[in-house]
Design a protein around this motif. Structure first.
Motif, PDB file in Angstrom:
ATOM      1  N   GLU A 157     -10.296   5.632  -3.039  1.00  0.00           N
ATOM      2  CA  GLU A 157      -9.419   5.318  -1.925  1.00  0.00           C
ATOM      3  C   GLU A 157      -9.095   6.592  -1.148  1.00  0.00           C
ATOM      4  O   GLU A 157      -9.172   7.702  -1.676  1.00  0.00           O
ATOM      5  N   LYS A 158      -8.729   6.407   0.108  1.00  0.00           N
ATOM      6  CA  LYS A 158      -8.231   7.502   0.927  1.00  0.00           C
ATOM      7  C   LYS A 158      -6.709   7.462   0.839  1.00  0.00           C
ATOM      8  O   LYS A 158      -6.079   6.499   1.299  1.00  0.00           O
ATOM      9  N   ASP A 160      -5.854   4.298   3.009  1.00  0.00           N
ATOM     10  CA  ASP A 160      -5.787   3.084   2.196  1.00  0.00           C
ATOM     11  C   ASP A 160      -4.424   2.945   1.522  1.00  0.00           C
ATOM     12  O   ASP A 160      -3.936   1.842   1.312  1.00  0.00           O
ATOM     13  N   ARG A 161      -3.826   4.125   1.208  1.00  0.00           N
ATOM     14  CA  ARG A 161      -2.588   4.088   0.443  1.00  0.00           C
ATOM     15  C   ARG A 161      -1.782   5.355   0.728  1.00  0.00           C
ATOM     16  O   ARG A 161      -2.346   6.409   1.004  1.00  0.00           O
ATOM     17  N   CYS A 198      -2.461   2.698  -8.196  1.00  0.00           N
ATOM     18  CA  CYS A 198      -3.593   3.516  -7.741  1.00  0.00           C
ATOM     19  C   CYS A 198      -4.806   3.320  -8.635  1.00  0.00           C
ATOM     20  O   CYS A 198      -4.676   3.098  -9.840  1.00  0.00           O
ATOM     21  N   LYS A 241      -4.581  -1.541   6.856  1.00  0.00           N
ATOM     22  CA  LYS A 241      -4.460  -0.208   6.271  1.00  0.00           C
ATOM     23  C   LYS A 241      -3.249   0.508   6.872  1.00  0.00           C
ATOM     24  O   LYS A 241      -2.596   0.001   7.779  1.00  0.00           O
ATOM     25  N   GLN A 300       0.822  -1.222   0.000  1.00  0.00           N
ATOM     26  CA  GLN A 300       0.000   0.000   0.000  1.00  0.00           C
ATOM     27  C   GLN A 300       0.853   1.267   0.000  1.00  0.00           C
ATOM     28  O   GLN A 300       0.342   2.364   0.115  1.00  0.00           O
ATOM     29  N   ASN A 352     -10.698  10.011  -5.660  1.00  0.00           N
ATOM     30  CA  ASN A 352     -10.065   9.583  -4.420  1.00  0.00           C
ATOM     31  C   ASN A 352     -10.144  10.706  -3.387  1.00  0.00           C
ATOM     32  O   ASN A 352     -10.258  11.879  -3.730  1.00  0.00           O
TER      33      ASN A 352
END
Length: 333
Positions: free
Chosen positions: A163-164, A248-249, A159, A234, A151, A186
């Motif tokens: 996502e957060k 998330d990433r 990507c 996460k 991540q 995102n």
């Protein structure tokens, strides 16, 4: 490929590499080969520039006079790629893509340079290293737990959307990552350790402030990261202001370092700052091996300067060969 002897092999298909190829072709320097590790030239522009993004000849307002045979003007992502396509299509330049270069060594028996690639060995009289610095991105000082490495990224390859995401950095790459990810629906935060941006071009700074004002992304300035943890699969980020947030990433865009191991494998010496050592003609400490484009910049540089590298390199090669030439003929965009 080992049977053919090239006059110039160029490693890297960005503006610096293209400028060298066109300059060499314009002066009929002989057999020219352009090697690119991705599937097409100008990968950075294709991958990280938004559609219709402005592409400037000069960097941060520094006005550079083009000295060679490429008349480059300010344009967009699309016009720039079209222009480079036309230049490469019109000139007799061999190209191979999806090919990694491992090292350059001199064959003592033939006195030729041997370029070792993933597809075989190529012989050449001269070699030009025109690669970028992002082959080895800078990484943070704190530990990245192995369980969350999938991540954590240094580009946008993995990507998607919804996502957060936390983007780390204060340069143009960080800005472009941030608003590109925001456009993909995102939830994006850009964190920068300084209170103000100091390295952004005007367009990127305006877009970041616009997106921040429209709440398409969030700017978290004057803040640094203390640690990363795995929080139920996460990324838990703890900041130096005492707050922790789960993402998330996380994408790092904190600059690139010179790929020192590759340079050394090419016989190129580096200075105390791990930058390649070269003279006023762009020739390195390895005879007949030159550097051009991003790898030759101490910090930021313009497309115009990268193109001029080709002028100086070809000038020097022809001088060594004792040829008289003129740089009066120009291609037009």
């Amino acid at each position: 490929m080992k049977d053919k002897i090239y006059d110039i092999v160029i490693i890297g298909g960005g503006p610096g590499g293209i400028g060298c190829a066109i300059e060499a072709s314009a002066h009929k320097i002989g057999n020219i080969l352009l090697i690119e590790k991705t599937e097409n030239h100008s990968n950075t522009i294709r991958k990280f520039y938004k559609d219709n993004k402005r592409v400037d000849k000069d960097y941060k307002g520094q006005v550079i006079t083009l000295q060679g045979n490429v008349d480059f003007f300010d344009g967009t992502k699309e016009t720039t790629l079209d222009y480079f396509n036309d230049l490469l299509d019109n000139e007799k330049i061999d190209s191979i893509f999806n090919t990694e270069v491992e090292k350059i060594i001199r064959n003592k028996e033939t006195d030729l340079l041997e370029v070792h690639t993933s597809k075989g060995i190529i012989q050449t009289k001269n070699a030009i290293v025109a690669i970028g610095k992002m082959g080895k991105p800078n990484k943070p000082d704190y530990k990245i737990p192995p369980s969350i490495k999938s991540q954590v990224g240094f580009n946008l390859d993995k990507c998607s959307s919804n996502e957060k995401i936390l983007v780390v950095g204060g340069g143009n790459s960080a800005a472009e990552y941030a608003y590109h990810l925001a456009d993909q629906n995102n939830n994006v935060t850009l964190v920068y350790r300084k209170p103000t941006f100091t390295r952004l071009n005007d367009l990127n700074e305006d877009l970041l402030n616009k997106y921040n004002g429209e709440e398409k992304l969030r700017l978290r300035m004057n803040t640094d990261i203390e640690s990363l943890e795995n929080e139920e699969g996460k990324v838990k980020v703890t900041f130096n202001d005492g707050f922790s947030v789960i993402y998330d990433r996380i994408i790092y865009a904190i600059g690139g370092t010179t790929p020192v191991d590759f340079l050394k494998a090419c016989g190129i010496e580096v200075d105390e700052d791990l930058k390649p050592i070269f003279d006023e003609h762009q020739e390195t400490t390895a005879k007949d091996v030159y550097v051009a484009g991003d790898i030759a910049f101490a910090s930021g540089g313009s497309i115009a300067i990268a193109l001029n590298h080709g002028y100086h390199i070809v000038n020097n090669i022809l001088r060594k060969r004792g040829e008289i030439f003129s740089f009066t003929e120009k291609f037009s965009k």
